[in-house]
Design a protein around this motif. Sequence first.
Motif, mmCIF file in Angstrom:
data_model
loop_
_atom_site.group_PDB
_atom_site.id
_atom_site.type_symbol
_atom_site.label_atom_id
_atom_site.label_comp_id
_atom_site.label_asym_id
_atom_site.label_seq_id
_atom_site.Cartn_x
_atom_site.Cartn_y
_atom_site.Cartn_z
ATOM 1 N N SER A 110 14.814 -28.285 4.565
ATOM 2 C CA SER A 110 16.058 -28.752 4.932
ATOM 3 C C SER A 110 17.124 -29.509 3.893
ATOM 4 N N LEU A 111 16.483 -29.567 2.568
ATOM 5 C CA LEU A 111 17.509 -30.028 1.577
ATOM 6 C C LEU A 111 18.630 -28.824 1.217
ATOM 7 N N TRP A 112 18.110 -27.604 1.455
ATOM 8 C CA TRP A 112 19.141 -26.716 1.411
ATOM 9 C C TRP A 112 19.555 -25.869 2.518
ATOM 10 N N ASN A 113 18.850 -25.866 3.254
ATOM 11 C CA ASN A 113 19.218 -24.877 4.499
ATOM 12 C C ASN A 113 19.855 -25.927 5.668
ATOM 13 N N GLU A 114 21.000 -25.659 6.058
ATOM 14 C CA GLU A 114 21.818 -26.586 7.031
ATOM 15 C C GLU A 114 21.148 -26.439 8.520
ATOM 16 N N TRP A 117 18.126 -28.488 8.413
ATOM 17 C CA TRP A 117 18.606 -29.974 8.279
ATOM 18 C C TRP A 117 19.018 -30.363 9.664
ATOM 19 N N LEU B 160 10.058 -36.402 -0.706
ATOM 20 C CA LEU B 160 10.916 -35.661 0.220
ATOM 21 C C LEU B 160 11.852 -36.727 1.085
ATOM 22 N N LEU B 163 14.744 -37.709 -1.091
ATOM 23 C CA LEU B 163 15.664 -36.520 -1.363
ATOM 24 C C LEU B 163 16.490 -36.387 -0.139
ATOM 25 N N GLN B 164 15.820 -36.541 1.072
ATOM 26 C CA GLN B 164 16.542 -36.122 2.282
ATOM 27 C C GLN B 164 17.722 -37.496 2.652
ATOM 28 N N LYS B 167 20.686 -36.771 0.429
ATOM 29 C CA LYS B 167 21.501 -35.788 1.124
ATOM 30 C C LYS B 167 22.299 -36.330 2.215
ATOM 31 N N LYS B 171 26.182 -36.624 2.511
ATOM 32 C CA LYS B 171 26.986 -36.114 3.783
ATOM 33 C C LYS B 171 27.864 -36.945 4.459
ATOM 34 N N GLU B 196 25.715 -35.454 14.165
ATOM 35 C CA GLU B 196 25.076 -34.021 14.139
ATOM 36 C C GLU B 196 25.186 -33.600 15.345
#
Lengths: 145, 198
Positions: A110-114, A117, B160, B163-164, B167, B171, B196
């Motif tokens: 999920s860190l690079w695949n939207e 995510w 993890l 990091l999420q 991100k 966003k 989302e």
Amino acid sequence: MWAQIISALLGLWLMAAPDLVSGYSQAANTNNRIFGPLIVAFSIVSVWEVTRSARFVNTILGTWLLAACFLLDYQGAALVSNGLTGLLVLGLSFVKGKHNPMRFGGGWISLWNEEKWRQGQPHRLVKQRPGRTAAGDEQIATTTD
Amino acid sequence: MEEQKAPEATYYPPGWDNNPSSWHQRLPIVGLALIGLLIASYLGAFQLDLITAVWEPFFGNGTREVLTSGVSTILPIPDGVLGALAYLVDAVTGVIGGRDRWRTMPWIVIIFGIAVGPLGAVSITLVIFQPVLFDSWCTLCLCSALISILMIGPAMDEFLASLQYLKRVSKHGDSVWQAFLGQKNPNYDHQSASLEVN
């Protein structure tokens, strides 16, 4: 999880085998003592669900063990031991077991695949736990589903 | 404080069904690090000649040979002492921060994750050196290596989650740097859910 634990024990066996089984040349012996600890390490790391993908390193290591049967000088019992261990490590590396990245907000991918995510976002989780965000509840109730 | 009354579930990262920063998940890692610290300190003490004998139940003179080998003294300080320092960093960075530190202190979580990884890698390298270069094993060194490998998996889930979170900060167009340092750590949980969906 069990597949990875068995795989770790097989790595341990690789480390011990040259002292217990006959038929190891110098090169075969060294090979065992290098790849045994590596298989133990990656198996143990992949026991945990969040790092289960480390098992794919064992796919490579198991393949190498099988190749080493032909490339290095293993004789008799050592050859059987090494071949079987390699086959088992390779096979076990494909056992995924209970692994659901959605338990971890979509997982590493999920860190690079939207797409992953988005799938990992807590639409349902938030709805199931009202009251945690007084201001946001109403908004969520009207926008989800 | 109301924080203590809040159920554990309020600390779950968005989209998770558990809290990787809970004490329940962190204390076992800290415990392992402390056992590792004890073992490595003992081995380091032998290497520094603070003690003259070293415990070895299975491999005869193995531990002595490994601990006095050229590889173990290649750096200015013996590898046992370095190992002890690494375990100390793991234990300290494992214990700092509260139950929601994946969000409020990403920097410490990330240092923790980075500290755990190389310790494991170095340990395994040293395990390989034992029989290949010195033709002997060292029981306590193997125990220490096992501990360092056991710590990697459970430390990575928190890594993890942080990091999420970073991100998510990015966003939302907020400062990732300030969030990383723990200066400004908004909780986007409900917001990101509605964002989302839209």
